[in-house]
Design an enzyme around this catalytic site. Structure first.
Site, PDB file in Angstrom:
ATOM      1  N   LYS A 115       4.783  11.901  55.493  1.00  0.00           N
ATOM      2  CA  LYS A 115       4.410  12.253  54.121  1.00  0.00           C
ATOM      3  C   LYS A 115       3.400  13.388  54.133  1.00  0.00           C
ATOM      4  O   LYS A 115       2.470  13.400  54.958  1.00  0.00           O
ATOM      5  CB  LYS A 115       3.826  11.029  53.407  1.00  0.00           C
ATOM      6  CG  LYS A 115       3.440  11.282  51.950  1.00  0.00           C
ATOM      7  CD  LYS A 115       2.898  10.018  51.289  1.00  0.00           C
ATOM      8  CE  LYS A 115       2.547  10.257  49.819  1.00  0.00           C
ATOM      9  NZ  LYS A 115       2.063   9.027  49.154  1.00  0.00           N
ATOM     10  N   SER A 190       4.689   7.903  45.102  1.00  0.00           N
ATOM     11  CA  SER A 190       4.515   9.317  45.401  1.00  0.00           C
ATOM     12  C   SER A 190       5.110   9.752  46.741  1.00  0.00           C
ATOM     13  O   SER A 190       5.200  10.955  47.023  1.00  0.00           O
ATOM     14  CB  SER A 190       3.013   9.653  45.402  1.00  0.00           C
ATOM     15  OG  SER A 190       2.324   8.980  46.432  1.00  0.00           O
ATOM     16  N   SER A 214       3.140   3.546  46.186  1.00  0.00           N
ATOM     17  CA  SER A 214       3.749   4.815  46.580  1.00  0.00           C
ATOM     18  C   SER A 214       4.651   4.753  47.799  1.00  0.00           C
ATOM     19  O   SER A 214       5.343   5.721  48.096  1.00  0.00           O
ATOM     20  CB  SER A 214       2.666   5.875  46.795  1.00  0.00           C
ATOM     21  OG  SER A 214       2.112   6.267  45.562  1.00  0.00           O
TER      22      SER A 214
END
Length: 524
Positions: A115, A190, A214
């Site tokens: 990420k 996210s 997320s």
């Protein structure tokens, strides 16, 4: 200074000189600061204050130079490319790479996406935001070091939402991250890109971070497995914080077995992360695979199906999954925790303030912890703070709520949120004393439509957070929670969430694997 502490001094000498270049203040500077803070310093004393401040700030230069003595060079050979067009049709990649540092290990040959809020030295890290466009970290996060030590291949950085503030997948400054199953729909956020890259098979595994869901939200919307471990189980060392009370990092994978494998690599004690406590431990997670659910009691949480915006079709799919677990030998019972319906309210009191303060006043990290401070990132955030005007509406909403509340009650709302969180935590703990796991939908709905350029601010705001009503509470109560596919509706995946007692990831993985092995969760 230990070798470990030496390794954590990540600021380079040249950068240290720039950071420490603090000008001496004038008397007028002192008077302006006094007026802003309400200190009441008079003009007759301002010159004296200015002289003392000038002498005091010189000390920062010494501190930065000492810290720079432990700096290590960025590892050589870390090349990257920015893919586009046919090489990035879902906009999931930020950059691609091929970083290998060990010939063998438990992850040998496995391709892993990181990420883009998790630092990989030498690769750009935008955190989904124009503010950090062009920033390149100088050190690896601890989880990246552990992956590389076990032979994993860092295949690149995956796009995420703007400062990781959205549960949708439309706020990244590089454009929306597209759902791989349903055109025009969200992939969840996210950790949007991480989920999509796993779902499309472009990588074997990915790393996500979870403060309000997320990891689990994009796992649900994109049809993969995502586990938020117990708070502190996986070290957050080296990763920019959103709020230290609920920062988590964990695996996103195609199968439960791969989640167990990756968790076994990244979990365990770290002597820097203050999120880890005396009760922190890691177990043999891979041993949970194939153990079945005989003897387990699973509680179907009533309120998890009743949160606002719940789609009855999603609820039916998840209840069917519970019936499958019953057929496999688990005892399945109904459980009610009414306060669960207030969980997002509690999270909001913590999250609006905590995340906004970290981003706006804490230079993307904050202060007050014995932690690894990414000083170059903090300076970058300070230098580019004005660029926040380009933030999406949902992020600006965070900032407006936080500032409005702070002006009226200071930080008492945040403190009350932390205290209220312990009340809900105790109720979950009491339920988990009677049952081994809690079961509910990960998201109360399947993937939602992405807003487009014509969407009003009002509608855009309403699409950013309602999917987090079931996930967010377990961030501040710190329980392990896993999302896995349990079929689909209208061409979109449905996520089943299993929640366990603190540090009981093995039971969560055990039940998730048993359901997965039936094939009933395959997205159709």
């Amino acid at each position: 200074m230990t070798d470990r502490e030496d390794d954590l001094n990540s600021i380079q000498p040249g950068h240290a000189a720039r950071v420490a270049n603090i000008p001496a203040p004038s008397a007028d500077d002192v008077l302006r600061i006094s007026a802003q803070l309400g200190l009441g310093i008079g003009a007759s004393d301002a010159g004296f204050y200015a002289d003392v401040v000038a002498n005091s700030v010189r000390n920062y230069g010494n501190v930065f130079e000492i810290a720079a003595q432990g700096a290590r060079p960025v590892p050589a050979g870390r090349e990257y490319a920015k893919p586009g067009g046919a090489d990035n049709i879902h906009n999931a990649w930020h950059v691609k790479s091929h970083i290998v540092e060990a010939a063998g290990g438990r992850l040998a040959g496995r391709r892993i996406a990181i990420k883009d809020s998790v630092p990989v030295a030498g690769l750009p890290m935008m955190i989904g935001a124009n503010i950090f466009d062009g920033y390149i970290p100088e050190t690896d996060a601890e989880v990246v070091k552990r992956i590389l030590a076990e032979g994993g291949i860092i295949a690149g950085k995956a796009h995420c939402e703007y400062l990781c503030f959205s549960g949708n997948s439309h706020t990244c400054s590089a454009g929306p991250i597209l759902n791989p199953w349903a055109e025009g729909f969200s992939s969840g956020g996210s950790s949007s890109g991480s989920a999509v890259l796993v779902a499309t098979g472009e990588v074997d595994m990915a790393i996500g971070a979870d403060q309000g869901g997320s990891i689990r939200l994009p796992a649900s919307f994109s049809g993969i497995v995502g586990i938020k471990p117990t708070y502190g189980l996986v070290p957050y060392t080296g990763i920019p914080s959103l709020d230290a009370s609920f920062d988590h990092v964990g695996p996103m994978t195609a199968t439960v077995a791969d989640a167990a494998l990756l968790l076994s690599v990244i979990a365990g004690p770290d002597d820097v992360d203050p999120r880890q406590r005396g009760d922190q431990r890691s177990d043999a997670y891979e041993a949970a695979i194939g153990a079945g659910v005989e003897g387990l009691t699973i509680g179907v949480l009533k309120e998890g199906f009743d949160v606002p915006g719940s789609d009855p079709a999603v609820g039916r799919r998840v209840r069917y999954a519970a019936s499958v677990l019953r057929k496999l030998g688990a005892r399945v019972v109904d459980v009610s925790i009414p306060l669960h319906l207030n969980g997002f309210d509690i999270w909001s009191a913590i999250g609006w303030t905590g995340m906004s303060e970290t981003a706006l006043r804490g230079n993307g990290f904050g202060i007050g912890r014995h932690d690894q401070y990414p000083v170059s990132l903090m300076q970058w955030a300070h230098d580019h703070a004005a660029d926040v005007e380009q933030a999406p509406a949902s992020v600006k909403l965070f900032f407006v709520i936080s500032e409005h509340v702070r002006r009226h009650i200071g930080y008492a709302g945040y403190g009350s949120g932390i205290n209220a969180g312990r009340v809900l935590r105790r109720q979950y703990d009491a339920a988990l004393h009677e049952v081994d796991l809690l079961l509910m939908p990960t998201t109360p709905m399947a993937a939602t439509r992405l807003p487009d350029a014509s969407t009003s601010v009002e509608v855009e705001l309403k699409t950013s957070h309602p999917m987090a009503l079931n996930t967010a509470p377990f961030d501040f109560t710190h329980h392990p929670a896993l999302s896995l596919p349990c079929g689909g509706i209208d061409g979109r995946p449905v996520g089943l969430m299993l929640v366990g007692a603190h540090f009981d990831e093995c039971t969560v993985l055990r039940a998730a694997d048993a359901f997965e092995q039936t094939g009933e969760g395959v997205f159709r």
